[in-house]
Design a protein around this motif. Structure first.
Motif, short mmCIF file in Angstrom:
data_model
loop_
_atom_site.label_atom_id
_atom_site.label_comp_id
_atom_site.label_asym_id
_atom_site.label_seq_id
_atom_site.Cartn_x
_atom_site.Cartn_y
_atom_site.Cartn_z
N ASP A 118 0.75 -1.31 0.02
CA ASP A 118 -0.01 -0.08 -0.17
C ASP A 118 0.67 1.29 -0.13
O ASP A 118 0.64 2.05 -0.81
CB ASP A 118 -0.95 -0.06 1.23
N HIS A 133 -2.56 -10.17 -0.54
CA HIS A 133 -3.37 -9.17 -0.20
C HIS A 133 -4.95 -9.38 -0.68
O HIS A 133 -5.90 -9.41 -0.02
CB HIS A 133 -2.97 -7.71 -1.04
N PHE A 134 -5.21 -9.43 -2.07
CA PHE A 134 -6.53 -9.85 -2.54
C PHE A 134 -6.97 -11.06 -2.38
O PHE A 134 -8.16 -11.58 -2.59
CB PHE A 134 -6.64 -9.29 -3.96
N GLU A 135 -5.96 -12.20 -1.98
CA GLU A 135 -6.40 -13.35 -1.70
C GLU A 135 -6.58 -13.67 -0.33
O GLU A 135 -6.58 -14.77 0.39
CB GLU A 135 -5.36 -14.34 -2.05
N SER A 136 -6.48 -12.61 0.69
CA SER A 136 -6.73 -12.70 2.08
C SER A 136 -8.21 -12.80 2.30
O SER A 136 -9.12 -12.54 1.49
CB SER A 136 -6.25 -11.44 2.83
N LYS A 137 -8.28 -13.26 3.65
CA LYS A 137 -9.83 -13.45 3.97
C LYS A 137 -10.78 -12.18 3.99
O LYS A 137 -11.80 -12.36 3.83
CB LYS A 137 -9.86 -14.12 5.37
N GLU A 138 -9.86 -11.31 4.18
CA GLU A 138 -10.64 -9.65 4.09
C GLU A 138 -11.14 -9.34 2.63
O GLU A 138 -12.15 -8.51 2.60
CB GLU A 138 -9.75 -8.77 4.75
N HIS A 139 -10.64 -10.13 1.77
CA HIS A 139 -10.91 -9.52 0.24
C HIS A 139 -11.44 -10.78 -0.56
O HIS A 139 -12.68 -11.23 -0.15
CB HIS A 139 -9.83 -9.13 -0.41
N PHE A 140 -10.69 -11.31 -1.47
CA PHE A 140 -11.14 -12.49 -2.34
C PHE A 140 -10.99 -13.69 -1.82
O PHE A 140 -11.68 -14.97 -2.27
CB PHE A 140 -10.83 -12.17 -3.75
N ASP A 190 -11.60 -18.63 2.65
CA ASP A 190 -10.95 -17.46 3.22
C ASP A 190 -9.32 -17.90 3.46
O ASP A 190 -8.81 -17.11 4.18
CB ASP A 190 -11.71 -16.75 4.45
N SER A 229 -14.55 -16.01 1.86
CA SER A 229 -13.85 -14.58 2.20
C SER A 229 -15.02 -13.45 2.33
O SER A 229 -16.02 -13.90 2.12
CB SER A 229 -13.06 -14.27 1.13
N PHE A 231 -15.63 -11.17 0.60
CA PHE A 231 -16.18 -10.50 -0.95
C PHE A 231 -17.25 -11.59 -1.01
O PHE A 231 -18.36 -11.13 -1.42
CB PHE A 231 -15.19 -10.57 -1.84
#
Length: 237
Positions: A118, A133-140, A190, A229, A231
């Motif tokens: 970031d 980052h985008f494969e984290s549980k917060e995202h995708f 996730d 996840s 998303f």
């Protein structure tokens, strides 16, 4: 240079060159090939000289680099190459050489890489993409076998480039049929499938990689997938 030009004329618009360290001897040691570092830098320069190809570096970061803070030094070196983008991935466990499970990064280390990504992207000079980052549980989350498919040089179809299992071979079955079946077996979740199930994959391993389709199906009967996840929880509910 001629081959690069031919590729561009055939429709190539983006290229990623593997580079794992700013030190020649360390990169060559990891790649197990003397001269790999110089070859990578030469390839980067050749593609840059084309002028209209998106040039990036793909890097696998060892846990040691995360621990001693040298990822920052590495990104400074990559940025000095004046390329468009740096793709970062952490080391994944491997069947070769025994365990490998100790290389799985912690959530704290993953968050350190996310923060570093970031910060670089706010500068606006070189784009940094960290897969975690985008494969984290917060995202995708992990899309292995569902949104992601990997076909190796021998035709084996796997749910992910990091996962040494096979759902079939394109020389034996249409890839469409293989992927359709795979999607019924791999819901998104996730967490990283490879990291989570490495011990199970290792138990089913019989000295050949990837696991055959029959071995893969047997192993999958023991897998317990995690929750979706962030998303996909929003998307489906």
């Amino acid at each position: 240079p001629q081959r690069a030009s031919d590729l561009r004329n055939a429709g190539l618009f983006s290229v990623s060159v593997s580079l794992d360290h700013w030190k020649r001897e360390e990169h060559d040691r990891v790649r197990r090939y003397e001269g790999a570092f110089d070859t990578a830098l030469k390839a980067i320069e050749i593609f840059k000289n084309l002028g209209d190809v998106h040039v990036s570096v793909s890097s696998v970061l060892s846990k040691g680099m995360l621990r001693d803070g040298s990822v920052e030094r590495f990104l400074q070196f990559v940025s000095s190459l004046e390329i468009h983008e740096a793709w970062l991935s952490e080391t994944k466990p491997s069947l070769e050489g025994g365990d490998g499970g100790d290389q799985i990064i912690t959530d704290e280390e993953r968050n350190q890489l996310i923060a570093l990504q970031d910060r670089y992207n706010k500068d606006g000079s070189m784009t940094v993409n960290y897969l975690g980052h985008f494969e984290s549980k917060e995202h995708f989350g992990c899309s292995a076998g569902n949104k992601m498919v990997y076909v190796d040089a021998f035709g084996h179809v796997s749910p992910c480039v990091f996962t040494p299992i096979s759902m079939g071979n394109v020389n034996d079955r249409p890839v469409r049929d293989i992927v359709r079946e795979m999607r019924t077996l791999f819901p998104t979740e996730d967490r990283c499938f490879c990291n989570t199930n490495f011990d199970l994959i290792r138990r089913w391993h019989n000295e050949t990689a990837p696991l055959s389709r029959e071995e893969t199906l047997g192993m999958l009967r023991e897998v317990r997938f995690g929750p979706m996840s962030g998303f996909y929880r929003l998307y489906y509910h």
